[in-house]
Structures are given as C-alpha cells and as structure tokens.
Design an enzyme around this catalytic site. Structure first.
Site, PDB file in Angstrom:
ATOM      1  N   PHE A 146       0.834  -1.273  -0.199  1.00 29.31           N
ATOM      2  CA  PHE A 146      -0.072   0.038   0.082  1.00 29.31           C
ATOM      3  C   PHE A 146       0.836   1.235  -0.219  1.00 29.31           C
ATOM      4  CE2 PHE A 146      -2.204   3.588   1.701  1.00 29.31           C
ATOM      5  CZ  PHE A 146      -3.326   3.513   1.084  1.00 29.31           C
ATOM      6  N   ASP A 232       9.376   3.134   1.883  1.00 28.10           N
ATOM      7  CA  ASP A 232       8.251   4.117   2.313  1.00 28.10           C
ATOM      8  C   ASP A 232       7.810   3.730   3.682  1.00 28.10           C
ATOM      9  OD1 ASP A 232       5.682   4.971   2.772  1.00 28.10           O
ATOM     10  OD2 ASP A 232       4.620   3.815   1.027  1.00 28.10           O
ATOM     11  N   LYS A 274       2.277  11.321   7.171  1.00 24.08           N
ATOM     12  CA  LYS A 274       1.664  10.952   8.490  1.00 24.08           C
ATOM     13  C   LYS A 274       2.337  11.661   9.612  1.00 24.08           C
ATOM     14  CE  LYS A 274      -1.072   7.182   6.669  1.00 24.08           C
ATOM     15  NZ  LYS A 274      -0.626   6.043   5.883  1.00 24.08           N
TER      16      LYS A 274
END
Ligand SMILES: *Cc1c(COP(=O)(O)O)cnc(C)c1O
Length: 425
Positions: A146, A232, A274
């Site tokens: 994802f 990531d 985030k």
C-alpha cells in the site's frame, strides 16, 4: 452550542452520507475532540484511540507544542508558494536532513505525493545516472503493497477494490512477493531496474512483519545491482515500530540509529508522511543524498503547498516531540508488553489466532474467513467498550495507539480488548 441545539452522532453520519462521496466505510462513531491518547464523540463519550489516524497521530492528539507552533505560524505567514523563499523552509530542511542523516529533502504534503515524488526521482536517476534506455525504467514493488491512491500508485497495487475500473494503468513496475530476497535478486537481474520500493512492515496489508534481516538484505542486493533502495516509512517511520525508522530492523538503538547495527538498512530514498506532522497538518517528505536528489532541477517537480512555513514549523515541532519524549523507546517497551499479554490470552482461546507487529504497530488475526464480519463486529464492541480500532483486511484488526501512552493506560486498553474478545468466544 446549547444542549437544545446540539446534534447526536446520527445527524453527522447522515450529513456525510447525503453529501459526501462514499469513498470510505467508517466505523459509526463521530468524534469532536482529542487529547493525547483519548478522543471524545459528540455525545461526550471518551475512547482510547487505537488507530492514531493510521499512525499519523504518534505524538498524541493536539500535542500542545505542535499546536502552538502551528497556530503561531498561522498568524504570521502561511503560504508563499515556492515562487519566493520563506524564512522557515531552509531551517526545516537543515533540521530534517540532520535528523535523518541525508544531504537533501524534498517537501510535499500527502503520503501519496511523496511516493510519486520518489518514483519520479528514481526514474530520472535511472536515465541520467544509471544509463537506462529512455522510457524503459522499471521499479520493483512488493505484492500486497500500500503506497497511496493516485493513478500511478494503484497501477502497481494488487488490491482489486483499489484498482478496478481505474485503468489504463501506469506501466514500469515489477511485482514480487514480499519478504522474499531470492525473488528480489531475480528481479534486480532484469534490465533497466531503477529501484525497489518497499514498506519495512506492510501496515495496510495487515501489519505483515518480515524477517528481521529483510531490509538489510534488500539494501545490500540493491547496492549490488546498482538500483535504489526506496523505503516507504510513511506508516512505519517516526518511532511507531520502536525505532526512529523501521529499516532499523530490530536494532536496539533507542530510536536513533547507530548505523553499525547489523539489521540496519540505510535507504537511498526515504519517504515520510503521516506522523511527520503529528497529525496536525499534511506534511510529507522525500530524503536522499546529493547524487540522487540533484537529478531534480527547477521546474521538474513541485507543489504549491509543499514546504510552506506552517508545514515547516509543524514538522520540526513534531520531530522534537519524538526525541524529547523518547517515543521510540516507549513504543518498543510497550509493544513488547502488549504482544506478551495478548499472546498469554491467545493461549487460552480459539477466537484469535495470532498477534504480530513491532513496537506499537500490531495486529491480531481473528479466527474467521477474510469475508467474515467477526472483526468488524469486534471493532463495534470495542467501540462500545471505549476503544477505537478498525479491521485492515477482513479478519485482521490493527492496534496502533498514540506513542505517548503510559503503561497504566495500555493495561487498561488490553483489559478492554481481552474483555471484548472474550465476549466473542
Ligand atoms: C498512508 C500511507 C501512504 C499514503 O499516504 P496518504 O497521506 O494517505 O496519501 C503511503 N504509504 C504508506 C505505507 C501509508 O501507510
């Protein structure tokens, strides 16, 4: 608002249903306030937040030093665009590159934009530094990844819900199984490979936690075949897994890597988002050293809001909190404790088959089919019992509280979780 006019949860749910696109399926709870590890709904009921906005709120809700930095800057200067300089961006860039140990940072806003940025950098590096033939660059990715929701990113997803009827898809990606270094080496032997884009732990897929050596082995293979190792860390980074970055593997670095650690893997390109803002503001970033980042020249990439002064001060405040409050250490200690207590419970039950994760990024697997609704029903019951979590895929529930949690609070949360699970036995 007076109590006479104050509306209940259903009112707000109905508004979203009537006027908003139906691109999410939220748990039915309407939140109006947050503080640290707690959130409150519009009826005034308090919950432990065990999702932390997908690990954006690692520093806890409305952390005062982040909110203060943001509100002061919001009253001073919010946006200049990159057409002009501002007095916060350079300070932030120096701070970021020193904090994470890279020459350069490229500031963006959302996670998906940062992933897109990394893909563009990797392709350009492949053409200009590695000598890959024009239009031929390939990026290796892992199955069940994802990385966000843009057209290019969903092109290399294998989640049919995320992909179907959104084609034609962007070419140039090779998909290999996750946590499989033999498959990685085989893919790296193909022509024209620019890099390997990977999550150190696959969060959305259900907190799939690879072998401790996977990151290090991947980095070494990328180095051997002259491809970029692109991590990531949007969900795993910034103390969530008990270290500043999850590419640290299981190293015991109190959140600040000593690079001699055997399981540490230095990414060529690091993607953050985030918790880079503690959930206060959309802030994302791509970090790399000069020989990679310098392939990007003026006009070749950017964003109106990327690197704005509010984002810059929010990012610095959020990262200060991580160090000052030793969040990595706390996540590591509480995570070990959490899994130990849940494992004790698992010994006694058939409802849960396993708990996995690292630091405070964990998941339990419910003994049900992927299509079953037990996990969803457990989350509804957890909500009723004062704790908010959400299934990731079917029968998997992710548990990721803010990292500012105390041991006492975590004990109370584990009691709620076990009590709830027991009611499904
Ligand atoms: C959340 C996430 C993204 C996308 O971030 P957005 O801010 O939602 O665009 C990308 N990669 C990973 C690993 C994520 O968890």
């Amino acid at each position: 608002m007076s109590t006479a006019t104050k509306k209940g949860s259903q009112h707000y749910i109905d508004l979203e249903d009537a006027h908003g696109a139906h691109n999410y399926h939220p748990l039915p709870v309407v939140l109006e306030r947050g503080d640290g590890v707690y959130v409150w709904d519009v009826e005034g009921k308090r919950y432990y937040d065990f999702l932390s906005a997908y690990s954006a709120v690692n520093q806890g809700h409305c952390h005062p030093s982040i909110v203060n930095a943001m509100s002061q800057q919001a009253q001073t200067l919010t946006l200049t665009s990159r057409a002009f300089h501002n007095d916060k961006l350079g300070v932030y860039e120096k701070y970021m590159t020193e904090y994470f140990g890279f020459d350069k940072v490229l500031p963006m806003n959302t996670g998906a934009e940062a992933v897109e940025t990394a893909i563009k950098i990797a392709r350009k590096w492949a053409y200009e530094k590695k000598g890959v033939a024009e239009h031929e660059a390939k990026i290796i990715v892992a199955e069940n990844n994802f990385h966000g929701r843009t057209t290019t990113i969903i092109s290399f997803s294998n989640d049919e819900v995320a992909r179907k009827n959104f084609g034609p898809y962007t070419p140039g990606f090779i998909k290999i199984p996750y946590d499989d270094t033999a498959a990685l080496e085989k893919a790296l032997q193909e022509d024209n490979v620019a890099g390997f884009l990977v999550e150190p732990i696959q969060g959305e897929a259900g907190v799939y936690t690879p072998d401790d050596d996977y990151m290090r082995a991947s980095q070494e293979l990328c180095e051997k075949y002259n491809a970029l190792f692109i991590a990531d860390e949007i969900q795993t980074g910034i103390a969530r897994t008990g270290a500043l970055l999850a590419v640290c593997g299981k190293c015991d670095c109190a959140g600040h890597c000593e690079k001699q650690q055997a399981t540490y893997a230095q990414p060529d390109v690091l993607i953050l988002g985030k918790a880079l803002s503690g959930g206060a503001y959309p802030v994302s970033a791509v970090l790399a050293n000069n020989e990679i980042m310098n392939v990007i020249k003026p006009g070749q990439h950017g964003s109106t809001f990327g690197g704005n002064p509010v984002a810059a001060v929010v990012g610095m405040a959020a990262l200060d909190v991580v160090k000052d409050e030793k969040l990595a250490q706390n996540a590591r200690e509480l995570g070990n404790y959490f899994r130990a207590r849940i494992n004790e419970y698992i010994e006694t039950t058939d409802t849960v088959t396993l708990v996995r994760g690292r630091g405070l990024l964990n998941a339990i697997v419910i003994n049900d089919t992927e299509e079953g609704d037990t996990a969803w029903n457990i989350c509804l019951k957890l909500r009723d019992n004062g704790l908010l979590a959400k299934p990731t895929h079917g029968n998997i529930i992710r548990f990721a509280p803010p990292l500012v949690m105390t041991k006492e609070q975590l004990d109370a949360c584990i009691d709620i979780i076990i009590k709830t699970l027991k009611s499904f036995e």
